[in-house]
Design an enzyme around this catalytic site. Structure first.
Site, PDB file in Angstrom:
ATOM      1  N   CYS A  64      48.580  53.490  42.428  1.00 60.59           N
ATOM      2  CA  CYS A  64      49.588  52.472  42.091  1.00 60.59           C
ATOM      3  C   CYS A  64      50.661  53.039  41.173  1.00 60.59           C
ATOM      4  O   CYS A  64      51.849  52.710  41.301  1.00 60.59           O
ATOM      5  CB  CYS A  64      48.933  51.276  41.404  1.00 60.59           C
ATOM      6  SG  CYS A  64      47.671  50.500  42.396  1.00 60.59           S
TER       7      CYS A  64
HETATM    8  C1  BEZ Z   1      44.607  53.302  42.875  1.00 61.81           C
HETATM    9  O1  BEZ Z   1      45.433  52.410  42.846  1.00 61.81           O
HETATM   10  O2  BEZ Z   1      44.831  54.388  42.440  1.00 61.81           O
HETATM   11  C2  BEZ Z   1      43.278  53.036  43.494  1.00 61.81           C
HETATM   12  C3  BEZ Z   1      42.730  51.780  43.421  1.00 61.81           C
HETATM   13  C4  BEZ Z   1      41.506  51.555  43.992  1.00 61.81           C
HETATM   14  C5  BEZ Z   1      40.828  52.599  44.655  1.00 61.81           C
HETATM   15  C6  BEZ Z   1      41.413  53.840  44.740  1.00 61.81           C
HETATM   16  C7  BEZ Z   1      42.645  54.072  44.151  1.00 61.81           C
END
Ligand code: BEZ
Length: 213
Positions: free
Chosen positions: A45
């Site tokens: 994100c």
């Molecule tokens: C992320 O946003 O980095 C993420 C969230 C959940 C699982 C894997 C990555």
């Protein structure tokens, strides 16, 4: 259930990094890119928000407002923005909805319980000025999105909104386009007097018309 194509996006009011945000008022008469992501302080994100912030001038140029959403309180969004600036080299230049009580996520169907009971999935909605969903896609949490592809799709949507054409696979702004099957050959000649090409009776291409015309 998640919103589907041409569904009307319901109005909502929720906290955001620019204060309480009432969706219809904020959107005004503009197109909107609304995208959700699982949580603050997560690695994928963080890169996605940096990517969208860097592309913001491109969304502006197309008249598309950008709005992010995740299920965290606003103070955590603000602290996370500092990390985004530090690691992605860009300030967060668009609002992030702080959907701490998951009100908007539930309203728009952004929680997929088989994936997670608590986190929003990576959904994108392109929303038109009449508040209808014109594009939607959903990615798993582990797969970051390609926002250049979303810009490409927006270029297609804006072009095909005003001309009787469709865009082929891998089309990019400026490439030839396809004449809609609903247009007769006579109609095609009237619409495109400079000429068009029939590869098959059902596959006719023409130079891309000017946008908005
Ligand atoms: C992320 O946003 O980095 C993420 C969230 C959940 C699982 C894997 C990555």
């Amino acid at each position: 259930m998640s919103l589907r194509l041409l569904d009307t996006v319901p109005d909502f009011t929720q906290d955001s990094t620019i204060g309480p945000l009432r969706f219809y008022d904020w959107a005004g008469d503009d197109w909107v890119l609304l995208f959700s992501h699982p949580r603050a302080f997560t690695p994928v994100c963080t890169t996605e928000l940096g990517a969208v912030a860097r592309l913001k001038p491109e969304f502006d140029r197309r008249g598309v407002k950008v709005l992010g959403l995740s299920v965290d309180p606003v103070d955590s969004h603000r602290r996370w923005a500092e990390d985004i600036a530090e690691t992605q080299g860009t300030t967060l230049n668009f609002p992030l909805i702080a959907d701490h009580d998951r009100r908007v996520a539930d309203l728009l169907g952004l929680i997929h319980p088989n994936a997670s009971d608590t986190a929003t999935v990576r959904t994108v909605f392109v929303i038109d000025p009449a508040r209808r969903v014109r594009l939607t896609l959903t990615y798993p949490a582990s797969t970051g999105r390609n926002f250049a592809e979303i810009l490409r799709a927006i270029d297609s949507i804006l072009l095909t909104e005003t001309h009787k054409v469709a865009t082929p696979a891998d089309w990019r702004d400026g490439d030839d386009v396809i004449i809609l099957p609903s247009v007769s050959d006579e109609g095609a000649t009237a619409l495109f007097p400079d000429g068009w090409t029939a590869h098959k009776p059902y596959l006719r291409t023409v130079k891309q018309p000017a946008k908005g015309g």
